[in-house]
Design a protein around this motif. Structure first.
Motif, PDB file in Angstrom:
ATOM      1  N   VAL A 366      -0.524   5.474  11.487  1.00  0.00           N
ATOM      2  CA  VAL A 366       0.312   4.752  11.025  1.00  0.00           C
ATOM      3  C   VAL A 366       0.045   3.777   9.832  1.00  0.00           C
ATOM      4  N   ARG A 367      -1.146   2.742  10.384  1.00  0.00           N
ATOM      5  CA  ARG A 367      -1.256   2.108   8.750  1.00  0.00           C
ATOM      6  C   ARG A 367      -1.826   3.060   7.593  1.00  0.00           C
ATOM      7  N   HIS A 368      -1.951   4.540   7.882  1.00  0.00           N
ATOM      8  CA  HIS A 368      -2.046   5.113   6.777  1.00  0.00           C
ATOM      9  C   HIS A 368      -1.003   5.464   6.441  1.00  0.00           C
ATOM     10  N   GLU A 369       0.094   6.075   6.950  1.00  0.00           N
ATOM     11  CA  GLU A 369       1.153   6.947   6.352  1.00  0.00           C
ATOM     12  C   GLU A 369       1.971   5.625   5.986  1.00  0.00           C
ATOM     13  N   ILE A 370       1.859   4.248   6.335  1.00  0.00           N
ATOM     14  CA  ILE A 370       2.283   2.809   5.781  1.00  0.00           C
ATOM     15  C   ILE A 370       1.442   2.883   3.863  1.00  0.00           C
ATOM     16  N   LEU A 371       0.601   2.475   3.914  1.00  0.00           N
ATOM     17  CA  LEU A 371      -0.208   3.017   3.043  1.00  0.00           C
ATOM     18  C   LEU A 371      -0.283   3.919   1.648  1.00  0.00           C
ATOM     19  N   ALA A 372       0.112   5.275   2.621  1.00  0.00           N
ATOM     20  CA  ALA A 372       0.216   6.368   1.446  1.00  0.00           C
ATOM     21  C   ALA A 372       1.730   6.400   0.610  1.00  0.00           C
ATOM     22  N   SER A 373       2.645   5.435   1.164  1.00  0.00           N
ATOM     23  CA  SER A 373       4.288   5.078   1.406  1.00  0.00           C
ATOM     24  C   SER A 373       4.392   4.734  -0.648  1.00  0.00           C
ATOM     25  N   GLN A 374       3.301   3.863  -0.653  1.00  0.00           N
ATOM     26  CA  GLN A 374       3.470   2.822  -1.374  1.00  0.00           C
ATOM     27  C   GLN A 374       3.389   2.886  -2.785  1.00  0.00           C
ATOM     28  N   THR A 375       3.096   3.792  -2.832  1.00  0.00           N
ATOM     29  CA  THR A 375       2.848   3.936  -4.336  1.00  0.00           C
ATOM     30  C   THR A 375       4.162   4.006  -5.176  1.00  0.00           C
ATOM     31  N   GLY A 376       3.815   3.773  -6.401  1.00  0.00           N
ATOM     32  CA  GLY A 376       5.462   3.425  -7.481  1.00  0.00           C
ATOM     33  C   GLY A 376       6.033   1.652  -6.791  1.00  0.00           C
ATOM     34  N   ASN A 377       5.402   1.066  -6.166  1.00  0.00           N
ATOM     35  CA  ASN A 377       6.610   0.038  -5.488  1.00  0.00           C
ATOM     36  C   ASN A 377       5.494  -1.160  -6.099  1.00  0.00           C
ATOM     37  N   ARG A 378       6.299  -2.379  -5.847  1.00  0.00           N
ATOM     38  CA  ARG A 378       5.542  -3.488  -7.479  1.00  0.00           C
ATOM     39  C   ARG A 378       5.549  -4.590  -6.918  1.00  0.00           C
ATOM     40  N   THR A 419      -0.552   2.873  -8.057  1.00  0.00           N
ATOM     41  CA  THR A 419      -1.003   4.310  -7.952  1.00  0.00           C
ATOM     42  C   THR A 419      -1.007   4.973  -6.870  1.00  0.00           C
ATOM     43  N   GLY A 420      -1.813   4.999  -5.754  1.00  0.00           N
ATOM     44  CA  GLY A 420      -1.963   5.773  -5.467  1.00  0.00           C
ATOM     45  C   GLY A 420      -2.773   4.805  -4.131  1.00  0.00           C
ATOM     46  N   LEU A 421      -3.640   5.706  -3.101  1.00  0.00           N
ATOM     47  CA  LEU A 421      -4.524   5.375  -1.931  1.00  0.00           C
ATOM     48  C   LEU A 421      -5.960   5.690  -2.317  1.00  0.00           C
ATOM     49  N   GLN A 422      -7.126   5.138  -2.259  1.00  0.00           N
ATOM     50  CA  GLN A 422      -8.415   5.299  -1.996  1.00  0.00           C
ATOM     51  C   GLN A 422      -8.900   5.095  -0.620  1.00  0.00           C
ATOM     52  N   GLY A 423      -8.853   6.097   0.121  1.00  0.00           N
ATOM     53  CA  GLY A 423      -9.238   5.530   2.028  1.00  0.00           C
ATOM     54  C   GLY A 423      -8.583   4.578   2.096  1.00  0.00           C
ATOM     55  N   ASP A 424      -9.104   2.881   2.489  1.00  0.00           N
ATOM     56  CA  ASP A 424      -7.783   2.311   2.949  1.00  0.00           C
ATOM     57  C   ASP A 424      -7.431   1.118   1.974  1.00  0.00           C
ATOM     58  N   THR A 425      -7.263   1.475   0.820  1.00  0.00           N
ATOM     59  CA  THR A 425      -7.602   0.469  -0.197  1.00  0.00           C
ATOM     60  C   THR A 425      -6.061   2.078  -1.249  1.00  0.00           C
ATOM     61  N   LEU A 426      -5.406   0.415  -1.699  1.00  0.00           N
ATOM     62  CA  LEU A 426      -4.548   0.652  -2.386  1.00  0.00           C
ATOM     63  C   LEU A 426      -4.980   0.779  -4.200  1.00  0.00           C
ATOM     64  N   SER A 427      -5.147   1.620  -5.016  1.00  0.00           N
ATOM     65  CA  SER A 427      -4.932   1.297  -6.500  1.00  0.00           C
ATOM     66  C   SER A 427      -3.741   0.701  -6.927  1.00  0.00           C
ATOM     67  N   ALA A 428      -4.377   0.238  -8.133  1.00  0.00           N
ATOM     68  CA  ALA A 428      -3.009  -0.387  -8.810  1.00  0.00           C
ATOM     69  C   ALA A 428      -2.894  -0.319 -10.077  1.00  0.00           C
ATOM     70  N   SER A 429      -1.951  -1.224 -11.268  1.00  0.00           N
ATOM     71  CA  SER A 429      -2.322  -0.894 -11.967  1.00  0.00           C
ATOM     72  C   SER A 429      -1.513  -2.027 -12.838  1.00  0.00           C
ATOM     73  N   LEU A 430      -1.898  -2.937 -13.743  1.00  0.00           N
ATOM     74  CA  LEU A 430      -0.482  -4.145 -14.289  1.00  0.00           C
ATOM     75  C   LEU A 430       0.775  -3.574 -14.952  1.00  0.00           C
ATOM     76  N   SER A 431       2.048  -4.737 -13.824  1.00  0.00           N
ATOM     77  CA  SER A 431       3.205  -4.658 -14.690  1.00  0.00           C
ATOM     78  C   SER A 431       3.197  -5.210 -14.992  1.00  0.00           C
ATOM     79  N   PRO A 432       4.586  -5.057 -16.256  1.00  0.00           N
ATOM     80  CA  PRO A 432       5.234  -6.516 -16.587  1.00  0.00           C
ATOM     81  C   PRO A 432       5.704  -7.788 -15.808  1.00  0.00           C
ATOM     82  N   SER A 433       6.688  -6.968 -14.370  1.00  0.00           N
ATOM     83  CA  SER A 433       7.211  -7.715 -13.190  1.00  0.00           C
ATOM     84  C   SER A 433       6.847  -7.193 -12.547  1.00  0.00           C
ATOM     85  N   PRO A 434       6.645  -8.279 -10.980  1.00  0.00           N
ATOM     86  CA  PRO A 434       6.277  -7.821  -9.986  1.00  0.00           C
ATOM     87  C   PRO A 434       7.549  -6.619  -9.555  1.00  0.00           C
TER      88      PRO A 434
END
Length: 434
Positions: A366-378, A419-434
């Protein structure tokens, strides 16, 4: 003197270790890692499970092996519950329970000069919150202990005996610590305690947790500069007014450790928990209704006396359907003096281990599914340590994030997009706003 610490157990124990360490530093002593040779070793013990007792004893023995001439000190919950057992260990020289921890340097020095060991006081008679100053370090987070003790007396738990009755730090005292930490540049402050939902419910206390949070939020300077994270909550505190209050105070992190312990009503009743799954589900629904980004974590005790296979599977079904970000599954551990320790239907270790593994595997999926669904969220990420140009940190709802960015951002709250999921950690990039 060189003093080393090892802490077992909860955030409250970690907070109190820092308080003791600062007390030794004020007395002129040097704090060194536990693995180094020291003159004094302090083990802040845990007794929630038999494993906690075992690890505490192992740590005490390891300390004496590192320096046979050192003074080895046992403090904390195990020391509070069974000081005689610890004093009977040849490796242990000094025992202190869950009171007078800020006074440990002075008490220890008096003992080394010939004074007898101080007795471990009856913590059940204590109704006043013991003064402790805020913990400060070079980390990005700080902790304020706002509450101690528990009045719930769940049938399996020794905490009311090890920590005593509910008592709370007065709101103005919390505010003074809070303002100091804000002025020192902390961007996340964790409010912790044994049962913080009961804040203000002690003898002679007339305040509440929402009133404290209102007070603290009114003293946060600027916007998006600081966030408050709450420790474990008892689900009955989550009413519609409470959920609405949280939604109106965005500085409070939308992540909560909501105690559950079992997903089966029959087991919850034998545990003497004060809710059933229907009430718990209502709390979850309210939080998700008012806080769309909310993430929930919980604890589950597996293999409670009399838990049948069907009841265990009912827990697995309920827990996975509730979709927690993280579930800490523990095998039931009999604790001397609790009603559950003498209940019929005690399960064997291998069976409890099997159930823990099965539940953990289901919850990890379940945790993996939750993390994998986060791409694009701020989100807003608190940038912690940086290694090779990659920051590690957590979002407001406690998602683990790695961020590649320019140097100099540690300790800041940064708007990011996932921007994605690597193992158990999300990858991200800086965004203009949260």
């Amino acid at each position: 003197m060189k003093v080393a610490f090892l802490t077992l157990g909860c955030k409250v124990n970690h907070y109190e270790t820092e308080v003791m360490a600062q007390a030794f530093e004020r007395a002129g002593d040097l704090i060194v890692p536990f693995e180094e040779k020291a003159d004094v070793y302090v083990v802040n013990t845990c007794t929630v499970t038999a494993t906690g007792d075992k690890k505490s004893r192992q740590a005490l023995r390891a300390a004496k092996r590192q320096n046979p001439n050192a003074v080895v000190v046992a403090v904390g919950c195990y020391a509070q519950m069974d000081p005689d057992a610890l004093l009977s260990m040849p490796e242990v020289d000094f025992v202190l329970g869950n009171l007078h921890k800020p006074e440990l340097p002075a008490l220890l020095r008096r003992h080394l000069e010939g004074a007898p060991l101080p007795p471990v006081d009856d913590i059940g008679l204590v109704h006043d919150f013991e003064p402790m100053s805020a913990v400060r370090s070079d980390r990005t987070r700080a902790i304020i202990k706002i509450q101690d003790g528990c009045n719930n007396f769940c049938s399996y738990c020794v905490i009311p005996y090890a920590r005593g009755r509910i008592r709370s730090k007065p709101p103005q005292d919390v505010l003074r610590e809070f303002e100091t930490l804000v002025s020192e540049g902390y961007r996340e402050i964790i409010l912790t305690g044994i049962e913080i939902a009961s804040y203000g419910g002690g003898k002679g206390e007339t305040f509440t947790l929402p009133e404290l949070l209102e007070l603290l939020c009114a003293h946060i300077p600027g916007q998006n500069q600081l966030r408050i994270r709450l420790g474990s909550l008892e689900p009955r505190i989550v009413t519609e007014p409470f959920a609405s209050f949280l939604a109106a105070h965005p500085a409070i992190c939308p992540q909560f450790h909501l105690s559950l312990q079992s997903g089966c009503d029959e087991v919850l009743a034998r545990m003497n928990r004060k809710y059933d799954t229907a009430r718990y589900t209502r709390s979850v629904q309210l939080l998700r209704q008012y806080l769309p980004k909310v993430m929930l974590t919980t604890d589950i005790v597996v293999g409670f006396p009399g838990e049948t296979e069907q009841q265990f599977l009912q827990t697995v079904e309920y827990v996975t359907a509730t979709r927690f970000l993280k579930v800490h599954a523990f095998p039931y551990s009999p604790r001397k003096g609790t009603p559950a320790a003498v209940m019929s239907g005690q399960l064997g270790g291998p069976e409890k281990a099997r159930r823990v593994k099965a539940l953990s595997t289901a919850c990890d999926a379940v945790r993996h599914e939750i993390l994998a669904s986060q791409t694009g969220n701020r989100y807003l990420m608190l940038a912690e340590d940086c290694k090779n140009g990659v920051y590690r940190g957590y979002t407001e709802n406690y998602l683990p994030v790695h961020l590649e960015a320019a140097p100099g951002l540690s300790g800041q709250l940064l708007p990011v997009v996932i921007t994605g999921l690597q193992g158990d950690t999300l990858s991200a990039s800086l965004s203009p706003s949260p």
